[in-house]
Design an enzyme around this catalytic site. Structure first.
Site, short mmCIF file in Angstrom:
data_model
loop_
_atom_site.label_atom_id
_atom_site.label_comp_id
_atom_site.label_asym_id
_atom_site.label_seq_id
_atom_site.Cartn_x
_atom_site.Cartn_y
_atom_site.Cartn_z
N CYS A 264 0.82 -1.21 0.00
CA CYS A 264 0.00 0.00 0.00
C CYS A 264 0.87 1.26 0.00
CB CYS A 264 -0.97 -0.04 1.19
SG CYS A 264 -2.44 0.97 0.93
N ASN A 306 -7.27 -0.21 0.05
CA ASN A 306 -7.59 1.05 0.70
C ASN A 306 -6.54 2.06 0.27
OD1 ASN A 306 -8.18 3.23 2.28
ND2 ASN A 306 -7.49 2.30 4.19
N PHE A 309 -4.19 7.13 -3.61
CA PHE A 309 -3.06 7.56 -4.45
C PHE A 309 -2.50 6.33 -5.16
CE2 PHE A 309 -3.45 10.77 -1.22
CZ PHE A 309 -3.13 11.96 -1.86
N HIS A 354 -3.71 -5.23 0.10
CA HIS A 354 -3.45 -5.76 1.44
C HIS A 354 -3.47 -7.29 1.46
CE1 HIS A 354 -3.62 -1.95 3.71
NE2 HIS A 354 -4.37 -1.57 2.69
N GLU A 356 -2.53 -9.15 3.84
CA GLU A 356 -2.85 -9.67 5.18
C GLU A 356 -4.35 -9.82 5.38
OE1 GLU A 356 -3.89 -5.61 5.53
OE2 GLU A 356 -2.13 -6.54 4.65
#
Length: 380
Positions: A264, A306, A309, A354, A356
């Protein structure tokens, strides 16, 4: 932000966007006022993980799923020690939570932590508006905070924008802490906390990694003081164009050719470290149903996102950088946004999403194994 926690269930509330559009509903959570960037999340599960994700700092999250709060809140699922969203917007909140793990209602948790929200509005119309006009500043006002819309709009326009926001130090740990390996220790990783979620070091610990989580302000010397086999750069909030210190530290890691993994915000940091630019997406990617192709294998994954940018790197060629050749390794199939980078001449890679993903999906969990493989190769 000003809040009161009295009468939240009955107080009227109004949401005002910076372009002047307003939505009226009822207070949800704390009563008062709050400001942030209006964004929407398409996840149908995992609202507790969303609320406690530090990457949502200073953002007002609009849930596209109509029913929210059905499973209540527990003390096991948070990704950090507090709720980070600036405000919360739902259509139909659950009247009574129903889950064997629930310890209290979502409304009670929002109220307890002082999070101002609004319910009973047409979140579908609001989401369509944000898709057409883009993410923008917003205010939620309830109870005594409500005034005429011209006054409220003026207050919204006084709030800071997300472009140019340097936020990682506001959410990161202030002191280094260690997450021990589960089972036999195989490797040591220095993880730079730019807004790390609790599940991330846990996923590494499951693979025999002892994780030293360092503050966002950690220097290169402090990173190498833990004698790492690999270095990890986490997710986090804000504009990557402001992250000069993490970029400098990452360039030091690349110079030493230590295995490196970023997710991210860490992907954007790698992009900048390699000489690429970053830019703000119109409304971003947020939710747990984003299709991404791993171009190294051709596999398509459903992934959790999430980010507002993205990295501006060429999709159609290998780029020459001062750290060797680099290429885009992952791409979003919805809009062709860069979702991953990898170096071809040294052990470093990153993804924009993500892996995880505590609430799922788990299609990308293999990326932690890829990081382990890099460290194994370096040791060999």
């Amino acid at each position: 932000m000003t809040i009161s926690t009295r009468g939240a269930a009955k107080a009227p509330a109004v949401l005002v966007l910076e372009d002047g559009r307003a939505f009226r509903g009822r207070a949800y959570g704390a009563v008062g006022e709050t400001f942030g960037e209006a964004v929407f999340s398409t996840g149908m599960t995992g609202y507790q993980e969303t609320l406690t994700d530090p990457s949502y700092h200073r953002q007002v999250v609009v849930m596209t799923a109509p029913h929210v709060g059905n499973t209540g809140v527990n003390d096991e699922d948070p990704e950090s020690k507090r709720i980070w969203v600036a405000g919360y917007v739902v259509r139909d909140p659950a009247r009574v939570p129903s889950n064997w793990r629930s310890q209290r209602s979502l409304d009670e948790e929002l109220e307890h932590q002082g999070v101002v929200g609004i319910s009973g509005i047409d979140t579908r119309a609001l989401t369509r508006h944000l898709r057409e006009r883009g993410a923008m500043r917003v205010g939620i006002f309830s109870g005594d905070a409500i005034a005429d819309e011209a006054t409220l709009l003026a207050r919204v326009k006084e709030a800071p924008e997300m472009v140019g926001a340097d936020l990682s130090t506001e959410v990161a740990t202030k002191e280094t802490y260690v997450v021990p390996a589960i089972g036999a220790k195989k490797f040591t990783v220095a993880a730079i906390d730019l807004g790390i979620k609790g599940m991330t070091p846990h996923r590494m610990a499951e693979r025999g990694i002892e994780v030293h989580v360092l503050p966002a302000t950690a220097t290169l010397d402090e990173v190498y003081a833990v004698e790492p086999d690999g270095v990890f750069f986490s997710n986090g909030p804000g504009d990557p164009a402001t992250a000069d210190h993490p970029v400098s530290v990452m360039q030091g890691v690349l110079e030493r050719k230590t295995p490196l993994f970023g997710i991210c915000f860490g992907n954007q940091i790698l992009g900048r470290a390699l000489g690429f630019g970053t830019y703000k997406l119109k409304y971003g990617h947020r939710g747990i149903n984003q299709p991404v192709q791993d171009r190294t294998t051709g596999k398509v994954e459903v992934t959790a996102h999430n980010h507002g940018f993205a990295v501006d790197a060429p999709l159609d060629k290998v780029s020459d950088t001062k750290f060797g050749r680099a290429e885009v390794s992952h791409v979003c199939l919805n809009d062709q946004v860069v979702e991953g980078l990898q170096l071809l001449d040294q052990p470093a890679f990153s993804v924009q999403y993500h892996p995880e993903a505590a609430a799922g999906p788990h299609d990308a969990a293999y990326l932690f194994d890829r990081f382990v493989s890099l460290m194994e190769g370096q040791r060999a």
